[in-house]
Structure formats: C-alpha cells, structure tokens
Design a protein around this motif. Structure first.
Motif, short mmCIF file in Angstrom:
data_model
loop_
_atom_site.label_atom_id
_atom_site.label_comp_id
_atom_site.label_asym_id
_atom_site.label_seq_id
_atom_site.Cartn_x
_atom_site.Cartn_y
_atom_site.Cartn_z
N UNK A 61 0.81 -1.22 0.00
CA UNK A 61 0.00 0.00 0.00
C UNK A 61 0.85 1.28 0.00
N UNK A 62 2.13 1.13 -0.19
CA UNK A 62 3.03 2.29 -0.21
C UNK A 62 3.03 2.95 -1.58
N UNK A 63 3.97 3.83 -1.77
CA UNK A 63 4.09 4.54 -3.04
C UNK A 63 4.47 3.56 -4.15
N UNK A 64 3.84 3.69 -5.33
CA UNK A 64 4.17 2.78 -6.44
C UNK A 64 5.57 3.06 -7.00
N UNK A 65 6.20 1.99 -7.49
CA UNK A 65 7.50 2.13 -8.14
C UNK A 65 7.58 1.15 -9.30
N UNK A 66 8.44 1.44 -10.27
CA UNK A 66 8.64 0.56 -11.42
C UNK A 66 9.54 -0.59 -11.00
N UNK A 67 9.00 -1.79 -11.04
CA UNK A 67 9.73 -2.98 -10.62
C UNK A 67 10.64 -3.49 -11.73
N UNK A 68 10.14 -3.45 -12.95
CA UNK A 68 10.91 -3.94 -14.10
C UNK A 68 9.97 -4.22 -15.25
N UNK A 69 10.50 -4.80 -16.31
CA UNK A 69 9.70 -5.10 -17.49
C UNK A 69 9.51 -6.59 -17.64
N UNK A 70 8.41 -6.97 -18.28
CA UNK A 70 8.12 -8.37 -18.58
C UNK A 70 7.72 -8.48 -20.05
#
Length: 154
Positions: A61-70
C-alpha cells in the motif's frame, strides 16, 4: 434474465476462462480445441511480442515504483459470426496468445460457448487444480515444525 445480468455473467465466464487458459500450456489448449469443429475466424491483430512495465508497492500500500519489465504476447481474433476475442500471455509464445484469443471469442459465441467450456476449459481447470494440489503436497512433505524449548537457568 435482463441484459445487465447476462452481460455480467458473460464477463465472469470470460474472466474464469482466461484465468485457466493463462496457466495452461499452448499444446494442451491446441489439443483440446481440436475436439471442437471450429468456425471460420481471422486474425484482427497478428500475434506479437512486446513489453509491459511491472509496478509494485512497498508493503502493498506504499508509493508505487517501477519494478521492471516483462515480455508479453498478444493477439486478437474475430469469428465469422462477429465475436472478437483477445489473448495475452507472459513470455514470447505468440501461438498461445492466438489460441487464448480464439477461445475468448468462442466463449462469447452462443453456438460454441458450452462446447468450449465442456471440452476445453473444464478439463484444463481440472489439470490445473491437480497440479496445484500436487505442488502443495510436495511442499507440505518438506515442512519442518520448529519449536523452542525454554529452560530455567538457576
């Protein structure tokens, strides 16, 4: 049954079918589809590969971040009767994306919906449940119960 309820039921049926097809192997889907006399259909969108950005949240529920690409594959198919199906799958399996799109269109068809559910989706769902049970049993077999003994020190 009113149109809103019928539409909701069809959407729920499509969602359930996509959940099963996404976890099935392309060969399994193709083998099951061979048992149904398929109607005429054409590719609206040739199967293609692409990338999607995966987003995450710290703690859920925290701030969104870019994890990576799929890598994903997608396709769109239209039946001769007009139903349009869409297929997406993780990875570079364009054939699987096309099979999923075809199944999606068939699920929407009044003439083929029952046959696809009976001959394709239901058997694949059973296989998926069996695989998950087997994996759970194998995991449970390796479970170790730890406990702590407290001893009194003088």
């Amino acid at each position: 049954m009113d149109q809103v309820t019928q539409h909701d039921n069809q959407q729920a049926q499509r969602k359930a079918a996509m959940a099963v097809l996404a976890h099935a192997e392309a060969g399994e889907i193709a083998a099951r589809l061979r048992t149904i006399p398929l109607p005429g259909h054409q590719d609206l969108r040739e199967p293609e590969n692409g990338l999607v950005m995966l987003r995450g949240r710290v703690g859920g529920d925290g701030a969104p971040f870019n994890l990576g690409e799929a890598t994903v594959s997608r396709a769109a198919v239209r039946l001769a009767s007009g139903e349009v199906g869409f297929g997406y799958t993780l990875g570079r399996d364009t054939g699987k994306a096309r099979l999923i799109a075809l199944c999606d269109a068939l699920v929407q068809s009044g003439d083929f919906s029952a046959a696809v559910e009976r001959d394709v989706i239901a058997p694949l769902r059973e296989q998926l449940v069996l695989r998950r049970r087997q994996a759970a049993a194998e995991t449970a077999a390796t479970k170790v119960d730890f406990y702590t003994m407290v001893r009194a020190e003088g």
